[in-house]
Design a protein around this motif. Structure first.
Motif, PDB file in Angstrom:
ATOM      1  N   TRP A  22      12.059  -3.641  -0.076  1.00 14.41           N
ATOM      2  CA  TRP A  22      12.634  -4.700  -1.348  1.00 14.41           C
ATOM      3  C   TRP A  22      11.678  -4.258  -2.635  1.00 14.41           C
ATOM      4  CZ3 TRP A  22      13.834  -8.969  -4.408  1.00 14.41           C
ATOM      5  CH2 TRP A  22      15.266  -8.823  -5.243  1.00 14.41           C
ATOM      6  N   ILE A  23      10.837  -5.530  -2.527  1.00 10.83           N
ATOM      7  CA  ILE A  23       9.948  -5.591  -3.427  1.00 10.83           C
ATOM      8  C   ILE A  23       9.239  -4.182  -4.466  1.00 10.83           C
ATOM      9  CG2 ILE A  23       8.255  -7.154  -4.115  1.00 10.83           C
ATOM     10  CD1 ILE A  23       9.381  -9.084  -2.135  1.00 10.83           C
ATOM     11  N   ALA A  27      11.827  -1.586  -9.699  1.00 10.78           N
ATOM     12  CA  ALA A  27      11.234  -0.999 -11.007  1.00 10.78           C
ATOM     13  C   ALA A  27      10.420  -1.968 -11.730  1.00 10.78           C
ATOM     14  CB  ALA A  27      12.004   0.658 -11.345  1.00 10.78           C
ATOM     15  N   GLU A  28      11.274  -2.981 -11.723  1.00  8.14           N
ATOM     16  CA  GLU A  28      11.388  -4.090 -12.774  1.00  8.14           C
ATOM     17  C   GLU A  28       9.724  -4.585 -13.011  1.00  8.14           C
ATOM     18  OE1 GLU A  28      13.925  -5.065 -10.849  1.00  8.14           O
ATOM     19  OE2 GLU A  28      14.984  -3.018 -12.463  1.00  8.14           O
ATOM     20  N   TYR A  29       9.075  -4.897 -11.616  1.00 10.74           N
ATOM     21  CA  TYR A  29       8.089  -5.550 -11.619  1.00 10.74           C
ATOM     22  C   TYR A  29       6.905  -4.764 -11.392  1.00 10.74           C
ATOM     23  CZ  TYR A  29      10.736  -9.054  -8.433  1.00 10.74           C
ATOM     24  OH  TYR A  29      11.963  -9.431  -8.363  1.00 10.74           O
ATOM     25  N   PHE A  30       7.175  -2.960 -11.562  1.00 16.06           N
ATOM     26  CA  PHE A  30       5.824  -1.601 -11.319  1.00 16.06           C
ATOM     27  C   PHE A  30       6.209  -1.212 -13.054  1.00 16.06           C
ATOM     28  CE2 PHE A  30       6.456  -2.753  -7.305  1.00 16.06           C
ATOM     29  CZ  PHE A  30       5.750  -3.993  -6.880  1.00 16.06           C
ATOM     30  N   GLU A  31       7.300  -0.869 -13.977  1.00 16.22           N
ATOM     31  CA  GLU A  31       6.759  -0.148 -15.027  1.00 16.22           C
ATOM     32  C   GLU A  31       6.029  -0.440 -15.661  1.00 16.22           C
ATOM     33  OE1 GLU A  31      10.817   1.014 -17.598  1.00 16.22           O
ATOM     34  OE2 GLU A  31      11.465  -0.627 -16.840  1.00 16.22           O
TER      35      GLU A  31
END
Length: 78
Positions: A22-23, A27-31
């Motif tokens: 899930w983590i 996308a927000e974490y890696f964008e």
């Protein structure tokens, strides 16, 4: 007591991979990282680089045509 520990272990074994999946799909974490990396690998087109690439492609095309014509000339002599 043994059943409770087994239930806890099973919850841990199942929840950890699901949580990691899930983590890693958020996308927000890696964008920001992905956009920065993409710009490093594929820089914006610049006229100078594009011209150099077009010149190189043209030289390769001419070289290939000359080689083919040379091979055809040798074959026609035989």
């Amino acid at each position: 007591m043994g059943v409770k520990i087994e239930v806890f272990r099973m919850m841990l074994y199942l929840s950890f991979p699901v949580a990691m999946f899930w983590i890693s799909n958020q996308a927000e974490y890696f964008e920001e990282y992905i956009v920065k990396r993409k710009r490093e690998i594929f820089p914006a087109d610049e006229a100078i680089h594009r011209k150099e690439l077009e010149d190189f492609k043209e030289r390769m095309r001419v070289r290939k045509e000359q080689r083919i014509l040379k091979e055809l000339g040798v074959e026609s002599e035989n």
